[in-house]
Write an enzyme that holds these catalytic residues in place. Structure first.
Site: not given
Ligand SMILES: Cc1cc2nc3c(=O)[nH]c(=O)nc-3n(C[C@H](O)[C@H](O)[C@H](O)COP(=O)(O)O)c2cc1C
Length: 314
Positions: A98, A200
């Site tokens: 994060c 991703g």
């Protein structure tokens, strides 16, 4: 091949998980992160973020949902991990990716990628606290500023007992800017023996194919792509066509029927705007609607607008 729905704080809540797993194609979901600082969190914190715990740790469609924790203190993470599993989570995932500033200031998420030793200690503590039959997994980026510790970090997590590792193939410094460096995942796979899930920039079935080729991972995790195309997992798996826009609209209206306790009526409108910001990447109709919808605050007004659009001829 496994396809996993990515954790997305502020966007992928239990309602979104319910809808996306009803459409199908997902093997597993990961929750938004539970922030752990210096206490054992009460049961309600877990069940609020993951109401699926009250349903055997599965979405209504039967897809398992694993709780994700974020924090820096091995002991507190371990205690909370044990509690999450005791409450019915099929394993625990640890967030080392994060990028949010507030998270990093109190150390959690991607900033820990600068401290290989801390990653090891966290994983080891959590692994020993969670019964062996439950997976303890981790999700990491390639690094904080650069990729210099990518392999060491992956090795540390694997050696400390991680059951599997998801790699979001970018550094924290890369943010969410394309590309995702899928070949890096292949490098990581060379140094660890546990399963690696590639993540991703998978927006289309062709991206999934290329990612699997370049990373060597058959397992993938979908984030924003699954919000832009709610049936992306099925498209990747079975080659089905894009979900028609009227069906997406109907789904958006079903989303409005869920009652969210104590949300003062803004929960739905905020979340649906978030969702639209992804849908408009794929559906031109969503772009038009988004321009009208972004000015509305009340859920009822938003539903009315959606109904009007549903009645319009395509
Ligand atoms: C709005 C938003 C919230 C996110 N929240 C989390 C989170 O709570 N935990 C986590 O591990 N990753 C989180 N991520 C990262 C995603 O899980 C995923 O790794 C990233 O979006 C890259 O995948 P994608 O290109 O398929 O979206 C978040 C990403 C976004 C855009």
């Amino acid at each position: 091949m496994r396809i996993i729905l990515a954790p997305m704080e502020g966007v992928v809540d239990h309602l979104m998980r319910d809808m996306l797993t009803q459409i199908g194609g997902f093997d597993l979901c990961i929750t938004e992160f539970v922030r752990v600082v210096d206490q054992l969190l009460p049961r309600r914190v877990f069940t609020r973020l993951c109401p699926e715990l009250l349903n055997g740790g599965k979405t209504p469609a039967g897809t398992p949902v694993r709780v994700q924790l974020l924090g820096q203190e091995p002991e507190w993470l371990a205690e909370n991990a044990a509690r999450a599993v005791a409450l019915g989570s099929p394993g625990v995932d640890l967030n080392f990716g994060c990028p949010a500033k507030t998270v990093n200031k109190s150390k959690g998420g991607a900033v820990l990628l600068k401290e290989t030793e801390t990653l090891y200690r966290i994983m080891q503590a959590v692994r020993s606290a969670v019964p062996a039959e439950f997976p303890v997994t981790a999700k990491m980026r390639l690094g904080f500023d650069d990729t210099s510790l990518a392999l060491d970090n992956a090795r540390a997590l694997a050696e400390a007992g991680a059951s599997e590792l998801t790699v979001h193939a970018r550094t924290k410094a890369d943010g969410y800017r394309p590309p995702a460096y899928w070949p890096w995942i292949a490098e990581i796979r060379k140094v660890i023996a546990i399963p690696v899930i590639a993540n991703g920039e998978i927006w289309q079935p062709a991206d999934a194919q290329l990612c699997r080729q370049q990373s060597g991972s058959s397992d993938i995790m979908l984030g924003r792509g699954a919000l832009a195309q709610p049936n992306l997992a099925l498209r990747i798996r079975d080659g089905v066509p894009l979900l028609p826009w009227p069906q997406v609209l109907e789904m958006l209206m079903r989303y409005s029927e869920y009652e969210i306790a104590g949300d003062k009526g803004l929960y739905y409108s905020n979340r649906i705007k978030q969702w639209f910001s992804y849908l408009r990447l794929q559906y031109p109709q969503a772009e038009v609607l988004f321009q009208q919808l972004r000015l509305l605050r009340k859920s009822a007004d938003i539903v009315l607008l959606l109904q009007q659009h549903l009645r319009q001829p395509a």
